[in-house]
Design an enzyme around this catalytic site. Structure first.
Site, mmCIF file in Angstrom:
data_model
loop_
_atom_site.group_PDB
_atom_site.id
_atom_site.type_symbol
_atom_site.label_atom_id
_atom_site.label_comp_id
_atom_site.label_asym_id
_atom_site.label_seq_id
_atom_site.Cartn_x
_atom_site.Cartn_y
_atom_site.Cartn_z
ATOM 1 N N LYS A 101 0.820 -1.208 0.000
ATOM 2 C CA LYS A 101 0.000 0.000 0.000
ATOM 3 C C LYS A 101 0.857 1.262 0.000
ATOM 4 C CE LYS A 101 -4.345 -1.261 0.113
ATOM 5 N NZ LYS A 101 -5.514 -0.606 -0.458
ATOM 6 N N ASP A 155 -8.053 0.904 7.263
ATOM 7 C CA ASP A 155 -7.929 -0.095 8.314
ATOM 8 C C ASP A 155 -6.459 -0.230 8.669
ATOM 9 O OD1 ASP A 155 -7.060 -1.554 6.007
ATOM 10 O OD2 ASP A 155 -9.192 -1.867 5.635
HETATM 11 C C1 LIG Z 1 -2.158 -6.056 3.210
HETATM 12 C C2 LIG Z 1 -3.286 -5.865 2.266
HETATM 13 N N1 LIG Z 1 -3.464 -6.758 1.292
HETATM 14 C C3 LIG Z 1 -4.470 -6.624 0.397
HETATM 15 C C4 LIG Z 1 -5.349 -5.564 0.455
HETATM 16 C C5 LIG Z 1 -6.481 -5.502 -0.535
HETATM 17 O O1 LIG Z 1 -6.390 -4.434 -1.443
HETATM 18 P P1 LIG Z 1 -7.719 -3.874 -2.129
HETATM 19 O O2 LIG Z 1 -8.518 -3.219 -1.039
HETATM 20 O O3 LIG Z 1 -7.236 -2.936 -3.157
HETATM 21 O O4 LIG Z 1 -8.463 -5.041 -2.684
HETATM 22 C C6 LIG Z 1 -5.192 -4.596 1.463
HETATM 23 C C7 LIG Z 1 -6.102 -3.456 1.567
HETATM 24 O O5 LIG Z 1 -6.011 -2.634 2.450
HETATM 25 C C8 LIG Z 1 -4.132 -4.749 2.389
HETATM 26 O O6 LIG Z 1 -3.919 -3.859 3.376
#
Ligand SMILES: Cc1ncc(COP(=O)(O)O)c(C=O)c1O
Length: 394
Positions: free
Chosen positions: A89, A117
């Site tokens: 992210k 979050d």
């Molecule tokens: C560690 C992690 N993996 C995957 C995701 C999923 O990404 P998306 O919300 O773009 O589907 C998030 C989203 O916050 C995340 O923090």
């Protein structure tokens, strides 16, 4: 680990839906509007790869685990070390902030805001700190104290609300409207926030570009990718088709069964929201609404959707940390392991494994999207400190 390492995955109740709306050919139809233009992709790579501290994250080969699971290869992209923020992210929110304010002569007069979050907000806060603007982050009731602390350490003002993630998004938009703040969201429920959410996703494409360079022409046959609002999965679908065309892998999107908005949208053939009544331990994936920017791409290009229970998360984290089959130990957080857990569950189930065409020739790509972004939670779930593990990833 239990005596049979894979027993937690064997007993898990996993749901699968094949995406009936997907395009059958991998080749882009002539009239298809791509999610990103070539210029956008080039720009995000050129910008982010010049940031101090940039280096591609490693793509590990988990060959011991692959042998045990009877597949040809498991490639694991480890995002735990990304810019010291611990997740992929870092590429998205910070890039959107830099894009929005690059031309602004007085960033100190601007306030950016977002709901999070954890990981997305951290990226926005980090980006705001680099550029010198104010940052206000909304978190929901269940976001851990450790993640709140990390946000404050990046200089963000943090507002904790009652309610879930979707409620924190609503509160963020309402405060932004009242105060003339700029919302830097990784999702959008209508066209108004689409440009920013797409810019965030263009930031993620730096990670997919690295993977394509690391694998070169040796495209995987499958990707098991975790989904929250779907921004990451859509970027993966789009970028891999662009890079590998007809050799692009089968994309399996994996979500918590407590927040299955992508799964339900695939089942209904249209974008639908779900009510998240009970928080999943996979905090980053606890989303009830699919991003409008991501959905058209997922509807066309994602092949399958799975939901997994929370019970498989800690076993998957322990499996990576213990590396019992001779692979390098990996520190992976709760939201990072959904793809791996979904893949292992599928492999333990003959029917599902055959539906997904998993076999000895499969080359599976897993994206470990975060390291121990909340070290206390990591320790409570795995029984060990992240720093004690061979190759700590943060
Ligand atoms: C560690 C992690 N993996 C995957 C995701 C999923 O990404 P998306 O919300 O773009 O589907 C998030 C989203 O916050 C995340 O923090």
């Amino acid at each position: 680990m239990p005596v049979n390492t894979f027993s937690p995955f064997t007993d898990a109740s996993v749901k699968h839906v094949r995406n009936a709306g997907r395009e059958t050919s991998r080749m882009r139809p002539a009239d298809d509007e791509p999610l990103f233009s070539k210029q956008e992709l080039d720009k995000s790579f050129a910008t982010i790869s010049r940031w101090p501290g940039y280096r591609p994250t490693p793509l590990l080969s988990l060959s011991g685990l692959a042998r045990k699971l009877n597949v040809g290869a498991i490639h694991y992209k480890d995002e735990g070390g990304r810019f010291g923020l611990g997740s992929f992210k870092a590429l998205g929110g910070a890039y959107a902030v830099s894009n929005l304010l690059a031309e602004n002569p007085d960033p100190s007069s601007v306030t950016v805001t977002s709901a999070t979050d954890g990981n997305h907000g951290l990226s926005v806060a980090w980006g705001a700190k680099q550029i010198g603007c104010r940052c206000v982050i909304f978190i929901h009731a269940e976001v851990s104290a450790g993640r709140e602390r990390s946000l404050k350490l990046q200089g963000a003002e943090v507002i904790r609300i009652d309610g879930n993630y979707d409620e924190s998004v609503r509160r963020c938009y309402s405060a932004a409207g009242d105060n003339n703040w700029i919302v830097v969201s990784d999702t959008s429920s209508d066209d108004s926030g689409s440009d920013v959410a797409r810019t965030v996703m263009a930031g993620y494409s730096v990670m997919t570009a690295e993977i394509v360079r690391q694998l070169d022409t040796n495209a995987p046959t499958h990707v098991f990718i975790q989904g929250g609002v779907g921004g990451l999965a859509a970027t993966v679908c789009e970028y891999f088709r662009l890079a590998w065309g007809s050799a692009a892998p089968r994309i399996v999107v994996v979500e918590p069964n407590r927040a299955p908005c992508l799964f339900e949208s695939a089942r209904k053939g249209e974008r639908v929201a779900v009510d998240v009544r009970e928080e999943t331990v996979m905090a980053g994936l606890s989303c009830g609404e699919v991003s409008v920017v991501a959905w058209p791409t997922l509807q066309k290009l994602a092949d399958d959707f799975l939901t997994i229970p929370d019970s498989v998360v800690a076993p998957a984290m322990c499996l990576l940390a213990e590396a019992p089959f001779g692979d390098s130990p990996v520190v992976a957080g709760e939201s990072a392991v959904a793809g791996l857990a979904g893949f292992i569950c599928a492999g333990q189930d003959d029917e599902l494994s055959s539906a997904l065409q998993l076999n000895q020739d499969s080359r599976v790509l897993i994206i470990g999207t975060e390291g121990a972004t909340d070290p206390a939670l990591y320790e409570s779930m795995t029984g060990r400190g992240a720093a004690s593990i061979g190759r700590a990833s943060i």
